[in-house]
Structure formats: structure tokens, C-alpha cells
Motif scaffolding. Structure first.
Motif, PDB file in Angstrom:
ATOM      1  N   LYS A  49       0.824  -1.203   0.000  1.00 30.85           N
ATOM      2  CA  LYS A  49       0.000   0.000   0.000  1.00 30.85           C
ATOM      3  C   LYS A  49       0.859   1.254   0.000  1.00 30.85           C
ATOM      4  O   LYS A  49       0.434   2.307  -0.457  1.00 30.85           O
ATOM      5  CB  LYS A  49      -0.946  -0.013   1.198  1.00 30.85           C
ATOM      6  CG  LYS A  49      -2.037  -1.060   1.018  1.00 30.85           C
ATOM      7  CD  LYS A  49      -3.189  -0.859   1.978  1.00 30.85           C
ATOM      8  CE  LYS A  49      -4.316  -1.838   1.658  1.00 30.85           C
ATOM      9  NZ  LYS A  49      -5.466  -1.674   2.562  1.00 30.85           N
ATOM     10  N   SER A  96       3.495   1.580  -1.806  1.00 28.06           N
ATOM     11  CA  SER A  96       3.814   1.830  -3.205  1.00 28.06           C
ATOM     12  C   SER A  96       2.660   2.489  -3.927  1.00 28.06           C
ATOM     13  O   SER A  96       2.837   3.365  -4.762  1.00 28.06           O
ATOM     14  CB  SER A  96       4.198   0.517  -3.889  1.00 28.06           C
ATOM     15  OG  SER A  96       3.086  -0.356  -3.948  1.00 28.06           O
ATOM     16  N   ILE A  97       1.427   2.103  -3.598  1.00 27.47           N
ATOM     17  CA  ILE A  97       0.260   2.696  -4.238  1.00 27.47           C
ATOM     18  C   ILE A  97       0.076   4.134  -3.798  1.00 27.47           C
ATOM     19  O   ILE A  97      -0.347   4.994  -4.562  1.00 27.47           O
ATOM     20  CB  ILE A  97      -0.998   1.858  -3.924  1.00 27.47           C
ATOM     21  CG1 ILE A  97      -0.864   0.522  -4.637  1.00 27.47           C
ATOM     22  CG2 ILE A  97      -2.257   2.564  -4.355  1.00 27.47           C
ATOM     23  CD1 ILE A  97      -2.003  -0.402  -4.396  1.00 27.47           C
ATOM     24  N   VAL A 147       1.291   7.057  -6.050  1.00 24.56           N
ATOM     25  CA  VAL A 147       0.676   7.540  -7.278  1.00 24.56           C
ATOM     26  C   VAL A 147      -0.250   8.713  -7.007  1.00 24.56           C
ATOM     27  O   VAL A 147      -0.726   9.360  -7.913  1.00 24.56           O
ATOM     28  CB  VAL A 147      -0.106   6.405  -7.988  1.00 24.56           C
ATOM     29  CG1 VAL A 147       0.795   5.223  -8.225  1.00 24.56           C
ATOM     30  CG2 VAL A 147      -1.325   5.988  -7.168  1.00 24.56           C
ATOM     31  N   LEU A 205      -6.369  -2.502  -4.573  1.00 22.80           N
ATOM     32  CA  LEU A 205      -5.258  -3.451  -4.642  1.00 22.80           C
ATOM     33  C   LEU A 205      -5.784  -4.859  -4.884  1.00 22.80           C
ATOM     34  O   LEU A 205      -6.453  -5.431  -4.031  1.00 22.80           O
ATOM     35  CB  LEU A 205      -4.462  -3.421  -3.341  1.00 22.80           C
ATOM     36  CG  LEU A 205      -3.294  -4.393  -3.253  1.00 22.80           C
ATOM     37  CD1 LEU A 205      -2.254  -4.068  -4.297  1.00 22.80           C
ATOM     38  CD2 LEU A 205      -2.697  -4.360  -1.857  1.00 22.80           C
ATOM     39  N   THR A 212       2.859   0.443 -10.319  1.00 21.29           N
ATOM     40  CA  THR A 212       3.219   1.579  -9.481  1.00 21.29           C
ATOM     41  C   THR A 212       4.554   2.106  -9.977  1.00 21.29           C
ATOM     42  O   THR A 212       5.234   1.470 -10.797  1.00 21.29           O
ATOM     43  CB  THR A 212       3.362   1.177  -8.005  1.00 21.29           C
ATOM     44  OG1 THR A 212       4.507   0.323  -7.862  1.00 21.29           O
ATOM     45  CG2 THR A 212       2.130   0.429  -7.508  1.00 21.29           C
ATOM     46  N   ASP A 213       4.951   3.251  -9.469  1.00 21.10           N
ATOM     47  CA  ASP A 213       6.307   3.718  -9.751  1.00 21.10           C
ATOM     48  C   ASP A 213       7.294   2.702  -9.195  1.00 21.10           C
ATOM     49  O   ASP A 213       7.128   2.194  -8.074  1.00 21.10           O
ATOM     50  CB  ASP A 213       6.559   5.080  -9.095  1.00 21.10           C
ATOM     51  CG  ASP A 213       5.736   6.194  -9.742  1.00 21.10           C
ATOM     52  OD1 ASP A 213       5.310   6.001 -10.893  1.00 21.10           O
ATOM     53  OD2 ASP A 213       5.530   7.226  -9.075  1.00 21.10           O
ATOM     54  N   GLY A 239       8.571  -1.922  -6.427  1.00 18.19           N
ATOM     55  CA  GLY A 239       7.170  -1.569  -6.574  1.00 18.19           C
ATOM     56  C   GLY A 239       6.385  -2.773  -7.034  1.00 18.19           C
ATOM     57  O   GLY A 239       6.711  -3.917  -6.669  1.00 18.19           O
ATOM     58  N   GLN A 240       5.358  -2.549  -7.875  1.00 19.67           N
ATOM     59  CA  GLN A 240       4.534  -3.636  -8.384  1.00 19.67           C
ATOM     60  C   GLN A 240       4.446  -3.591  -9.896  1.00 19.67           C
ATOM     61  O   GLN A 240       4.452  -2.511 -10.504  1.00 19.67           O
ATOM     62  CB  GLN A 240       3.124  -3.562  -7.802  1.00 19.67           C
ATOM     63  CG  GLN A 240       3.012  -4.080  -6.392  1.00 19.67           C
ATOM     64  CD  GLN A 240       1.555  -4.223  -6.005  1.00 19.67           C
ATOM     65  OE1 GLN A 240       0.783  -3.283  -6.087  1.00 19.67           O
ATOM     66  NE2 GLN A 240       1.183  -5.404  -5.579  1.00 19.67           N
ATOM     67  N   ARG A 297      -1.012  -8.910 -10.153  1.00 20.84           N
ATOM     68  CA  ARG A 297       0.062  -8.048  -9.664  1.00 20.84           C
ATOM     69  C   ARG A 297       1.134  -8.851  -8.936  1.00 20.84           C
ATOM     70  O   ARG A 297       0.831  -9.825  -8.240  1.00 20.84           O
ATOM     71  CB  ARG A 297      -0.494  -6.984  -8.730  1.00 20.84           C
ATOM     72  CG  ARG A 297      -1.343  -5.956  -9.450  1.00 20.84           C
ATOM     73  CD  ARG A 297      -1.506  -4.719  -8.627  1.00 20.84           C
ATOM     74  NE  ARG A 297      -2.267  -3.706  -9.332  1.00 20.84           N
ATOM     75  CZ  ARG A 297      -2.296  -2.424  -9.006  1.00 20.84           C
ATOM     76  NH1 ARG A 297      -1.602  -2.015  -7.947  1.00 20.84           N
ATOM     77  NH2 ARG A 297      -3.008  -1.562  -9.690  1.00 20.84           N
ATOM     78  N   ASP A 326       8.493   5.008 -14.232  1.00 22.67           N
ATOM     79  CA  ASP A 326       7.206   5.561 -13.852  1.00 22.67           C
ATOM     80  C   ASP A 326       6.111   4.520 -14.005  1.00 22.67           C
ATOM     81  O   ASP A 326       6.241   3.539 -14.749  1.00 22.67           O
ATOM     82  CB  ASP A 326       6.866   6.778 -14.729  1.00 22.67           C
ATOM     83  CG  ASP A 326       7.830   7.933 -14.505  1.00 22.67           C
ATOM     84  OD1 ASP A 326       8.358   8.034 -13.382  1.00 22.67           O
ATOM     85  OD2 ASP A 326       8.050   8.708 -15.454  1.00 22.67           O
ATOM     86  N   ARG A 327       5.011   4.741 -13.301  1.00 18.98           N
ATOM     87  CA  ARG A 327       3.841   3.881 -13.425  1.00 18.98           C
ATOM     88  C   ARG A 327       3.367   3.875 -14.872  1.00 18.98           C
ATOM     89  O   ARG A 327       3.291   4.907 -15.540  1.00 18.98           O
ATOM     90  CB  ARG A 327       2.730   4.394 -12.506  1.00 18.98           C
ATOM     91  CG  ARG A 327       1.434   3.620 -12.574  1.00 18.98           C
ATOM     92  CD  ARG A 327       0.486   4.147 -11.503  1.00 18.98           C
ATOM     93  NE  ARG A 327      -0.801   3.497 -11.580  1.00 18.98           N
ATOM     94  CZ  ARG A 327      -1.848   3.966 -12.246  1.00 18.98           C
ATOM     95  NH1 ARG A 327      -1.740   5.121 -12.898  1.00 18.98           N
ATOM     96  NH2 ARG A 327      -2.996   3.312 -12.254  1.00 18.98           N
TER      97      ARG A 327
END
Length: 477
Positions: free
Chosen positions: A399, A401-402, A405, A411, A430-431, A436-437, A444, A455-456
Motif C-alpha cells: 500500500k 507503493s500505491i 501515485v 489493490l 506503481t512507480d 514496486g509492483q 500483480r 514511472d507507473r
């Protein structure tokens, strides 16, 4: 743990006006070297590690700032043998004069410490003595161990007090009830008793020329004593302020390997997660706690903290400027570890006469470092095996990582790591900073770029599996 017997003498001196006048006259008549800078260190209550830390830090400060005299303001029932022996060595390193002011009592370990200072002054009702070694629980030591310990202590006392005609015998009579202390034909302490001295008895003179047993003078006020020692000069007096941090330092120093292990684990997990978050903060805090504890313990100055700050700055460059390169991370982490080793080493000011740099100074710090790193590695392996499957990992890392943004994202459930996905093209969910993811066909996965950041929404290729997910590379468009 051995300590000293904790008993007080039954007799005390009656402080009449005539006696005080006689004692003051004796003090004034005693040849003195005028001193102008006095560093006063309180030795109050039981002697243990906090006392050791206070005396070590105080003596180092006195050396580095050019004090002429260190004064121990003593009122203690005794304490630990190991701390006492270290304090004896510390006092011996001070190049100026050392003085004990027995402010009511110097019993047990206090008598031993007082005996290695150049001069011992008393209040009129002060008592010193009863220094027989016992266990930490106050029980008698077995005969074999006691013989070895007494032999060692007697030799130690002779080495420190050989310039004083009666002092080693006085202290031996305080430690060993089997020793009969005589001066000529007069028995000072009969066999079967431990010697205790009041202020008056400590100043009784014997021999030719006549010399007092132990005392250098009787003065009922420390400031008056310092004024007498300074003679015609205006003394500069600094008092070491004991605080709760000395007891906290004892706890921190004992837990040094554990603190280092937690810091290592936290830093590792931080680099496995995107951005900078709770794990990085925990790692830095635990490093700082370890450095703080050893600084309070008098082992090091402020230099390790400066080195640590440089290491943290390099880690910050790695996270925010060049993520994933390890160009700044590796030297930064090395500097942080080096600052801990420095903080744990017993380094003395350059002005200390007999101080030389040696491997022995760093032997225990390096042992603590190795122990902490090994514990940290074990912790990392355990986390790598179990943490990605836990709710804690989802809450603290995914979370986080999210959150980067800047908007709400639902998620999905994390999919299991599969070897078959190696080589697949994925999208950064995510970034990646560098962790990240990524998303593959609606699923995911945790991932980390092998270099740089993304970048995302960027396309990446899966290179290999890792402890916490996948290693990926950016696909050039």
C-alpha cells in the motif's frame, strides 16, 4: 559477578571544633601543587556500569579540556568488581592529580577506587573500609576463587599505591580478614576483622618520618577543599552532571548486537520496497540509538555521529537521486557500520599520555558488529521466506507503493511468484523506485528494477525471480 562486601564501619569520628581546626591546619601545612581547573565527578550510590561511564566520560573531558585535577565526590556503599577495576585503569590514565573526597562513606569498591587516587580527603564524619570481595548476590566466594582473586587484587593495589608507605597494607586489611596489619609493634587491624577507618583514624600518623595511614586532610565542605588546593588562584570548577541517560546507556550497550541486527534487517527491507518509508526510519533510529548509548558510556566523542550522518546522506542520494544503482548505497551503508564500530571503541583524547591505537580497541566492537550482522542476515532470510506472504507485508509495503501515485487504487490480491513468467513483458502498476509492483494479465507481483527507476505505466521485462518477487528491466520504447 563478583562485587565487594557492603558493610559500614561501626565507629565514626566525633567532629569537635578543636579537631576540625587541627585538621584544617594539617591540610594547610601539607605541601600542595596549586591547581586552577577542577573537574568534579560524583560517585554516588552503588558502583556499576553507570558509574564507570560517568568517570570514563568525565576523565576524557578533563584531559581534552586541560583540567589540572579530577575530584571524585564519593558517597557509596560499594558495587561491582569489574567496573571497579576498569575505573582504576581510567584514573591511572589521567596525567594530572586525582583526588577522592569521601563525603560520608567510601565502603567496599569505593575504598578500592579511592586508594588509587593521589590524595584522599574526608568530611569529619566520613568512614572508609570493608572491601572484602563477595559474589554479586552478597554471598562468600569459594576459597579457591577467593585466594586467586585476593592475590590478584593485592598485586594490583601494590602496583597502584607503591609510592604511599601504608596504603597497600591498609587496603589489604580492608579486603582480607586473615591479614594482620601492623606498623612496628602496634596492631592496626587484628586478624579475623576487616579494617574500617573513620576520618580521625585515617589521619593517625606512624613510622619515621611520621605519615598518616590514608588521609590527606579533613574538610567538611568540598568547595572549601577546592579553594585550599587552588591556593591563591581563582579555581575553575566543572561538575559532571549525572543523569538517567547513564542507566539507559547500560541497557543500550548490552543490546548493541541486537540493535545492529534490527537496523540491518530494516535497511534491507527498505531497499526491497519502493520509496522511503517506515523500514528506513526504523533502521536509522536503531543505528542512532546504538551510537547514542555508546557516546553516553564515554566510549567515543561526536565523530561517529558525523560519520553516520554522511552515510545517511549517501543512502538518501541512492533513494531519491539514483535509485537502484547501489553507487551511493554501498559506501553509505559501509560508513554507517564504520560509525558504529567507532562509537563502540574506547578512544581517548590525543593528549592522553599512554594512549596508543591498537587492534584491541576495536576487537569487541568488531565482534558486536559481526554478531549483529549475522543476526541480521538470519532475520533477512526468514523475512525473505515468510514476510511476502503475510498481511504485514501487504499493509506496510504494497500500500505504500500505491500511495506514491497520489490517488486511490484498489489493490488486487497478490499472485504467487512463478518461474514461467521469466521473460514476460509486464506493465509497472506503481512507480518502481526501484521496487514496486508490476502487472501481468491482470495479476500483480512485487518487482524491483535491476537499474534506475521507472514511472507507473512503463513496460518492463521480467529477468528473474527474487526473494520478494521479480527482478525486471525497463523495455526501451
Amino acid at each position: 559477578m563478583a562485587s565487594f562486601a557492603n558493610s559500614t564501619a561501626s565507629a565514626q569520628v566525633a567532629a569537635g571544633d578543636a579537631e576540625n581546626a587541627e585538621s584544617s591546619k594539617a591540610l594547610e601545612g601539607k605541601p600542595q601543587d596549586a591547581s586552577s581547573k577542577f573537574y568534579v565527578i560524583p560517585v554516588q550510590g552503588p558502583i556499576g556500569q553507570p558509574t564507570l561511564y560517568a568517570i570514563r566520560g568525565g576523565v576524557k573531558t578533563a584531559i581534552s579540556e586541560g583540567y589540572d585535577t579530577v575530584v571524585l565526590d564519593m558517597k557509596t556503599p560499594g558495587g561491582r568488581l569489574d567496573s571497579t577495576l576498569e575505573i582504576m585503569e581510567i584514573l591511572d590514565r589521567f596525567p594530572g592529580k586525582t583526588i577522592t573526597y569521601v563525603n560520608d562513606e567510601a565502603i567496599s569498591a569505593g575504598a578500592i577506587i579511592a586508594s588509587v587516587t593521589h590524595e584522599i580527603y574526608f568530611t569529619s564524619k566520613a568512614v572508609i573500609g570493608s572491601a572484602e570481595p563477595v559474589t554479586g548476590q552478597g554471598q562468600d566466594i569459594n576459597e579457591s576463587m577467593k585466594r586467586k582473586l585476593m592475590s590478584y587484587l593485592n598485586a594490583k593495589m601494590e602496583a597502584y599505591t607503591d609510592q604511599y608507605p601504608f596504603r597497600s597494607d591498609v587496603i589489604r586489611a580492608m579486603m582480607d580478614p586473615e591479614f594482620e596489619f601492623k606498623v612496628g609493634d602496634e596492631i592496626i587491624s587484628p586478624k579475623g576483622e576487616l579494617l574500617n577507618l573513620t576520618a580521625k583514624r585515617a589521619h593517625e600518623v606512624y613510622g619515621d618520618p611520621p605519615m598518616p595511614l590514608l588521609g590527606s586532610g579533613i574538610v567538611d565542605d568540598l568547595d572549601k577543599l577546592i579553594g585550599s588546593l587552588a591556593m591563591d588562584t581563582d579555581p575553575v570548577v566543572t561538575r559532571f552532571e549525572a543523569s538517567w541517560s547513564l542507566n539507559l546507556a547500560e541497557f543500550i550497550v548490552g543490546l548493541a548486537p541486537f540493535l545492529l541486527a534490527v537496523a540491518v534487517i530494516s535497511v534491507y527491507v527498505e531497499f526491497q520496497s519502493p520509496g522511503f518509508g517506515v523500514f528506513g526510519i526504523v533502521g536509522v533510529v536503531f543505528f542512532l540509538i546504538a551510537i547514542f548509548g555508546h557516546n553516553v558510556a564515554g566510549l567515543s566523542g561526536h565523530e561517529p555521529l558525523l560519520l553516520f550522518i554522511i552515510g545517511v546522506a549517501l543512502l538518501a542520494l541512492e533513494v531519491f537521486v539514483a535509485p537502484g544503482t547501489l553507487f551511493f548505497a554501498i559506501p553509505g551503508f559501509v560508513l554507517m557500520l564504520a560509525s558504529l564500530v567507532w562509537a563502540m571503541a574506547d578512544i581517548w583524547p590525543a593528549e592522553t599520555p599512554d594512549f596508543v591505537w591498537s587492534w584491541e580497541m576495536f576487537e569487541k566492537p568488531v565482534q558486536n558488529l559481526i554478531g549483529g550482522v549475522l543476526m541480521g542476515v538470519v532475520g533477512v532470510l526468514v523475512l525473505a521466506r515468510f514476510l511476502p506472504k503475510t498481511f504485514l507485508w501487504d499493509r506496510l509495503v504494497l500500500k505504500e507503493s500505491i500511495a506514491g501515485v497520489g490517488r486511490e487504487v484498489e489493490l488486487p490480491s497478490e499472485a504467487p511468484v512463478e518461474s514461467s513468467l521469466v521473460g514476460a513483458i509486464a506493465v509497472a502498476a506503481t512507480d518502481l523506485m526501484p521496487g514496486g509492483q508490476i502487472e501481468i494479465e491482470g495479476r500483480r507481483f512485487e518487482a524491483k528494477l535491476n537499474f534506475g527507476s521507472a514511472d507507473r505505466g512503463a513496460q518492463v521485462r521480467v529477468l528473474a525471480k527474487s526473494d520478494f518477487g521479480y527482478v525486471v528491466e525497463l523495455v526501451e520504447s
